[in-house]
Motif scaffolding. Structure first.
Motif, PDB file in Angstrom:
ATOM      1  N   GLU A 110       5.318  35.481 -28.151  1.00 24.89           N
ATOM      2  CA  GLU A 110       6.703  35.846 -28.444  1.00 24.89           C
ATOM      3  C   GLU A 110       7.116  37.179 -27.818  1.00 24.89           C
ATOM      4  O   GLU A 110       8.301  37.488 -27.777  1.00 24.89           O
ATOM      5  CB  GLU A 110       6.921  35.903 -29.964  1.00 24.89           C
ATOM      6  N   TRP A 111       6.162  37.961 -27.364  1.00 24.55           N
ATOM      7  CA  TRP A 111       6.508  39.243 -26.753  1.00 24.55           C
ATOM      8  C   TRP A 111       6.344  39.164 -25.240  1.00 24.55           C
ATOM      9  O   TRP A 111       5.545  38.390 -24.726  1.00 24.55           O
ATOM     10  CB  TRP A 111       5.617  40.354 -27.296  1.00 24.55           C
ATOM     11  N   LEU A 112       7.092  39.995 -24.541  1.00 28.94           N
ATOM     12  CA  LEU A 112       7.092  39.963 -23.078  1.00 28.94           C
ATOM     13  C   LEU A 112       5.882  40.703 -22.517  1.00 28.94           C
ATOM     14  O   LEU A 112       5.535  41.793 -22.966  1.00 28.94           O
ATOM     15  CB  LEU A 112       8.370  40.609 -22.540  1.00 28.94           C
ATOM     16  N   SER A 113       5.297  40.102 -21.513  1.00 30.52           N
ATOM     17  CA  SER A 113       4.218  40.758 -20.772  1.00 30.52           C
ATOM     18  C   SER A 113       4.804  41.829 -19.856  1.00 30.52           C
ATOM     19  O   SER A 113       5.974  41.769 -19.457  1.00 30.52           O
ATOM     20  CB  SER A 113       3.464  39.727 -19.933  1.00 30.52           C
ATOM     21  N   LEU A 114       3.986  42.811 -19.499  1.00 27.36           N
ATOM     22  CA  LEU A 114       4.430  43.813 -18.520  1.00 27.36           C
ATOM     23  C   LEU A 114       4.890  43.141 -17.235  1.00 27.36           C
ATOM     24  O   LEU A 114       5.811  43.618 -16.569  1.00 27.36           O
ATOM     25  CB  LEU A 114       3.293  44.795 -18.221  1.00 27.36           C
ATOM     26  N   ARG A 115       4.266  42.030 -16.884  1.00 25.82           N
ATOM     27  CA  ARG A 115       4.638  41.313 -15.665  1.00 25.82           C
ATOM     28  C   ARG A 115       6.068  40.771 -15.739  1.00 25.82           C
ATOM     29  O   ARG A 115       6.726  40.585 -14.727  1.00 25.82           O
ATOM     30  CB  ARG A 115       3.667  40.154 -15.418  1.00 25.82           C
ATOM     31  N   GLU A 116       6.551  40.503 -16.947  1.00 25.48           N
ATOM     32  CA  GLU A 116       7.910  40.003 -17.112  1.00 25.48           C
ATOM     33  C   GLU A 116       8.917  41.135 -17.217  1.00 25.48           C
ATOM     34  O   GLU A 116      10.084  40.976 -16.869  1.00 25.48           O
ATOM     35  CB  GLU A 116       7.995  39.133 -18.370  1.00 25.48           C
ATOM     36  N   VAL A 117       8.463  42.283 -17.716  1.00 21.88           N
ATOM     37  CA  VAL A 117       9.357  43.432 -17.881  1.00 21.88           C
ATOM     38  C   VAL A 117       9.701  44.057 -16.540  1.00 21.88           C
ATOM     39  O   VAL A 117      10.841  44.477 -16.308  1.00 21.88           O
ATOM     40  CB  VAL A 117       8.715  44.482 -18.811  1.00 21.88           C
ATOM     41  N   LEU A 274       6.048  52.913 -22.844  1.00 20.60           N
ATOM     42  CA  LEU A 274       4.932  53.856 -22.772  1.00 20.60           C
ATOM     43  C   LEU A 274       4.535  54.325 -24.170  1.00 20.60           C
ATOM     44  O   LEU A 274       3.346  54.428 -24.490  1.00 20.60           O
ATOM     45  CB  LEU A 274       5.308  55.048 -21.895  1.00 20.60           C
ATOM     46  N   CYS A 275       5.521  54.593 -25.011  1.00 21.50           N
ATOM     47  CA  CYS A 275       5.240  55.000 -26.389  1.00 21.50           C
ATOM     48  C   CYS A 275       4.508  53.897 -27.149  1.00 21.50           C
ATOM     49  O   CYS A 275       3.419  54.124 -27.702  1.00 21.50           O
ATOM     50  CB  CYS A 275       6.540  55.368 -27.102  1.00 21.50           C
ATOM     51  N   LEU A 276       5.073  52.710 -27.174  1.00 15.78           N
ATOM     52  CA  LEU A 276       4.536  51.634 -28.000  1.00 15.78           C
ATOM     53  C   LEU A 276       3.143  51.204 -27.567  1.00 15.78           C
ATOM     54  O   LEU A 276       2.287  50.893 -28.405  1.00 15.78           O
ATOM     55  CB  LEU A 276       5.494  50.440 -27.975  1.00 15.78           C
ATOM     56  N   LEU A 277       2.886  51.213 -26.260  1.00 16.15           N
ATOM     57  CA  LEU A 277       1.579  50.765 -25.765  1.00 16.15           C
ATOM     58  C   LEU A 277       0.553  51.890 -25.723  1.00 16.15           C
ATOM     59  O   LEU A 277      -0.622  51.645 -25.450  1.00 16.15           O
ATOM     60  CB  LEU A 277       1.725  50.132 -24.377  1.00 16.15           C
ATOM     61  N   SER A 278       0.997  53.131 -25.998  1.00 16.30           N
ATOM     62  CA  SER A 278       0.068  54.259 -26.096  1.00 16.30           C
ATOM     63  C   SER A 278      -0.315  54.540 -27.539  1.00 16.30           C
ATOM     64  O   SER A 278      -1.198  55.370 -27.786  1.00 16.30           O
ATOM     65  CB  SER A 278       0.696  55.526 -25.499  1.00 16.30           C
ATOM     66  N   ALA A 279       0.344  53.898 -28.487  1.00 17.22           N
ATOM     67  CA  ALA A 279       0.080  54.142 -29.903  1.00 17.22           C
ATOM     68  C   ALA A 279      -1.404  53.986 -30.205  1.00 17.22           C
ATOM     69  O   ALA A 279      -2.072  53.085 -29.680  1.00 17.22           O
ATOM     70  CB  ALA A 279       0.901  53.185 -30.761  1.00 17.22           C
ATOM     71  N   LEU A 290      -5.985  41.543 -25.904  1.00 16.86           N
ATOM     72  CA  LEU A 290      -6.129  42.385 -24.714  1.00 16.86           C
ATOM     73  C   LEU A 290      -7.407  42.091 -23.939  1.00 16.86           C
ATOM     74  O   LEU A 290      -7.581  42.602 -22.836  1.00 16.86           O
ATOM     75  CB  LEU A 290      -6.089  43.860 -25.113  1.00 16.86           C
ATOM     76  N   GLU A 291      -8.278  41.291 -24.523  1.00 17.71           N
ATOM     77  CA  GLU A 291      -9.454  40.855 -23.770  1.00 17.71           C
ATOM     78  C   GLU A 291      -9.060  39.897 -22.654  1.00 17.71           C
ATOM     79  O   GLU A 291      -9.776  39.750 -21.671  1.00 17.71           O
ATOM     80  CB  GLU A 291     -10.452  40.157 -24.697  1.00 17.71           C
ATOM     81  N   ASP A 292      -7.900  39.239 -22.805  1.00 16.89           N
ATOM     82  CA  ASP A 292      -7.561  38.124 -21.916  1.00 16.89           C
ATOM     83  C   ASP A 292      -6.317  38.334 -21.057  1.00 16.89           C
ATOM     84  O   ASP A 292      -6.189  37.697 -20.013  1.00 16.89           O
ATOM     85  CB  ASP A 292      -7.358  36.847 -22.748  1.00 16.89           C
ATOM     86  N   VAL A 293      -5.375  39.193 -21.502  1.00 15.92           N
ATOM     87  CA  VAL A 293      -4.093  39.279 -20.802  1.00 15.92           C
ATOM     88  C   VAL A 293      -3.624  40.726 -20.690  1.00 15.92           C
ATOM     89  O   VAL A 293      -4.181  41.634 -21.308  1.00 15.92           O
ATOM     90  CB  VAL A 293      -2.997  38.461 -21.530  1.00 15.92           C
ATOM     91  N   PHE A 294      -2.569  40.919 -19.900  1.00 12.96           N
ATOM     92  CA  PHE A 294      -1.906  42.220 -19.825  1.00 12.96           C
ATOM     93  C   PHE A 294      -1.358  42.595 -21.209  1.00 12.96           C
ATOM     94  O   PHE A 294      -1.060  41.723 -22.023  1.00 12.96           O
ATOM     95  CB  PHE A 294      -0.721  42.166 -18.862  1.00 12.96           C
ATOM     96  N   PRO A 295      -1.180  43.877 -21.463  1.00 20.60           N
ATOM     97  CA  PRO A 295      -0.484  44.278 -22.689  1.00 20.60           C
ATOM     98  C   PRO A 295       0.918  43.671 -22.739  1.00 20.60           C
ATOM     99  O   PRO A 295       1.555  43.474 -21.707  1.00 20.60           O
ATOM    100  CB  PRO A 295      -0.408  45.810 -22.570  1.00 20.60           C
ATOM    101  N   ARG A 296       1.364  43.407 -23.955  1.00 22.31           N
ATOM    102  CA  ARG A 296       2.711  42.878 -24.159  1.00 22.31           C
ATOM    103  C   ARG A 296       3.504  43.825 -25.045  1.00 22.31           C
ATOM    104  O   ARG A 296       2.933  44.572 -25.834  1.00 22.31           O
ATOM    105  CB  ARG A 296       2.661  41.472 -24.760  1.00 22.31           C
ATOM    106  N   VAL A 297       4.808  43.767 -24.934  1.00 18.71           N
ATOM    107  CA  VAL A 297       5.673  44.791 -25.512  1.00 18.71           C
ATOM    108  C   VAL A 297       6.430  44.272 -26.723  1.00 18.71           C
ATOM    109  O   VAL A 297       7.241  43.344 -26.603  1.00 18.71           O
ATOM    110  CB  VAL A 297       6.684  45.301 -24.466  1.00 18.71           C
TER     111      VAL A 297
END
Length: 450
Positions: A110-117, A274-279, A290-297
């Motif tokens: 349900e959340w967007l991948s960095l690749r989509e952002v 940057l904030c949300l994925l650095s938490a 995160l073992e399998d895919v890019f971080p999602r937002v």
């Protein structure tokens, strides 16, 4: 076969697989039995409740999502659920019959991948031989590169190819940007990055503990996230002359603006991510994904929370990209204090009781280095020890000591900023914008994260 023959299936994932060691930020995860493999409970119920030909309804519970890692906590969770026969916070698994019986990564996709952002993303440049093409000192490049040039017909050393770049987190170095010599020059990446840009850097899988992204203000090296396993850059701007525009997907900016009822800029989206994925808890909460895919937002539904993320992310960006000095609290006299004057070159450094000694002769003792600063790492890459290790043999002058204090200050401030980002992430996760709400198509699989 199970989904065809049963009406309801409930899976309770108790984790505890310790065969591969600690997973992305999960420390001391324990199994409920004295075995090394993980454990899951599968309840398959046949009661005639589903329509003819329909697959079983599938619900998934995750002990990690509940913040449960100790054996006793997991067993207590099960005991509490036994009172009513129901565990809260289940996730509906909507996948094909032969797919895994667990949700797609990140809330069933349900959340967007960095690749989509980001409209453009690419791995960073790679020299193929850092001992030749990269150097801590600009003056060190020429003697390293010239012997290699002599074997070519054109052996002239072109100083205009010397470029300052992001080698590792908080470690900037020089490299010889000869596209014909570098192993992975990334010419497209270099054109997009240009001379003035910032970008997030992340791994497509196996992120590990610590922040899930890092922000670089200079062209990043291929290993600029954790020193190994490569990575991908997501620039804020696309600096190619025929484009020269923000690199955030235009549709996302429009969707967020509509959702918040306020105009949103590309830089605000960048800083919020940057904030949300650095938490500090992001990689802990989503360790398995995160073992399998890019971080999602997980974009928040509320504009006020989004603005909090923008503010904290902007500070993280300024610290990680050297856009400003560390805050005053991280430059106090007692913080990283030089006790004895260094006389000589940097030797291999050991840490004990908040202090290090830079020179082999015992001079250059520095105190006031918090253990948290010394131990701080990005996916296992310990920033301060590795920064010092790369400078072994260099003379310890005033400039180097100042740079060392600056790096320590940045790490200390980032530790606090990541904790502040965690507060924003907690508020965000109460209610997030789905891909449907943002106008993005459902994801059938995770191929775009490969």
């Amino acid at each position: 076969m199970m989904r065809e023959r049963f009406d309801r299936i409930e899976i309770i994932d108790l984790r505890g697989d310790v065969r591969r060691g600690e997973r992305a930020g999960v420390e001391a995860d324990q199994g409920v039995f004295n075995i090394m493999v993980g454990t899951a409970i599968t309840l398959a119920i046949a009661d005639g409740s589903k329509a003819e030909g329909e697959p079983a309804d599938l619900q998934y519970h995750d002990s990690w999502t509940e913040g449960l890692f100790a054996r006793g906590a997991k067993l207590g969770w099960l005991a509490d659920g036994a009172e009513t026969g129901i565990l809260p916070n289940s996730v509906v698994v909507d996948r094909e019959l032969l797919d895994d019986m667990r949700p797609r990564p990140f809330q069933n996709g349900e959340w967007l991948s960095l690749r989509e952002v980001f409209a453009f993303s690419k791995s960073g440049m790679k020299s193929g031989n850092d001992d030749i093409f990269a150097s801590v000192l600009q003056a060190g490049l020429r003697p390293q590169v010239e012997p290699l040039l002599r074997v070519r017909a054109d052996d002239r050393y072109d100083r205009s190819l010397e470029r300052y770049y992001s080698y590792r987190p908080l470690d900037r170095r020089w490299f010889f940007n000869d596209l014909g010599l570098l192993d992975r020059p990334g010419p497209m990446m270099q054109r997009v990055w240009g001379r003035d840009n910032v970008g997030l850097y992340a791994l497509p899988s196996g992120t590990g503990a610590g922040p899930a992204v890092w922000c670089h203000g200079l062209l990043p090296d291929y290993h600029a996230f954790r020193g190994s396993y490569g990575g991908y850059a997501f620039p804020l701007h696309d600096r190619r002359p025929n484009i020269d525009a923000p690199n955030i997907t235009a549709g996302l900016i429009a969707s967020l603006s509509a959702a918040y009822g306020e105009p949103v800029t590309a830089e605000e989206v960048f800083d919020a991510i940057l904030c949300l994925l650095s938490a500090s808890s992001y990689t802990l909460r989503f360790a398995e994904d995160l073992e399998d895919v890019f971080p999602r937002v997980p974009f928040p539904t509320g504009h006020e929370i989004f603005q909090d993320a923008v503010r904290v992310g902007g500070e993280i960006k300024a610290v990680e990209t050297f856009a400003r000095e560390p805050g005053e609290n991280y430059r106090q006299p007692e913080f990283v204090r030089v006790v004895t004057r260094p006389l000589g070159a940097i030797a291999p450094v050991d840490y004990a009781d908040g202090s290090i000694t830079l020179c082999e002769n015992g001079s250059g003792r520095i105190t006031g280095i918090p253990l948290a600063v010394w131990s701080f790492s990005v996916s296992g890459y310990r920033l301060l020890p590795r920064w010092l290790e790369a400078r072994v043999g260099l003379p310890v002058d005033l400039a180097l000591v100042r740079e060392l204090r600056d790096i320590c200050g940045r790490i200390a401030e980032l530790i606090d900023l990541f904790a502040e980002a965690d507060i924003v992430l907690n508020a965000t996760l109460r209610e997030t914008l789905t891909r449907e709400a943002l106008g993005f198509e459902p994801v059938e699989h995770d191929a775009n994260d490969e």
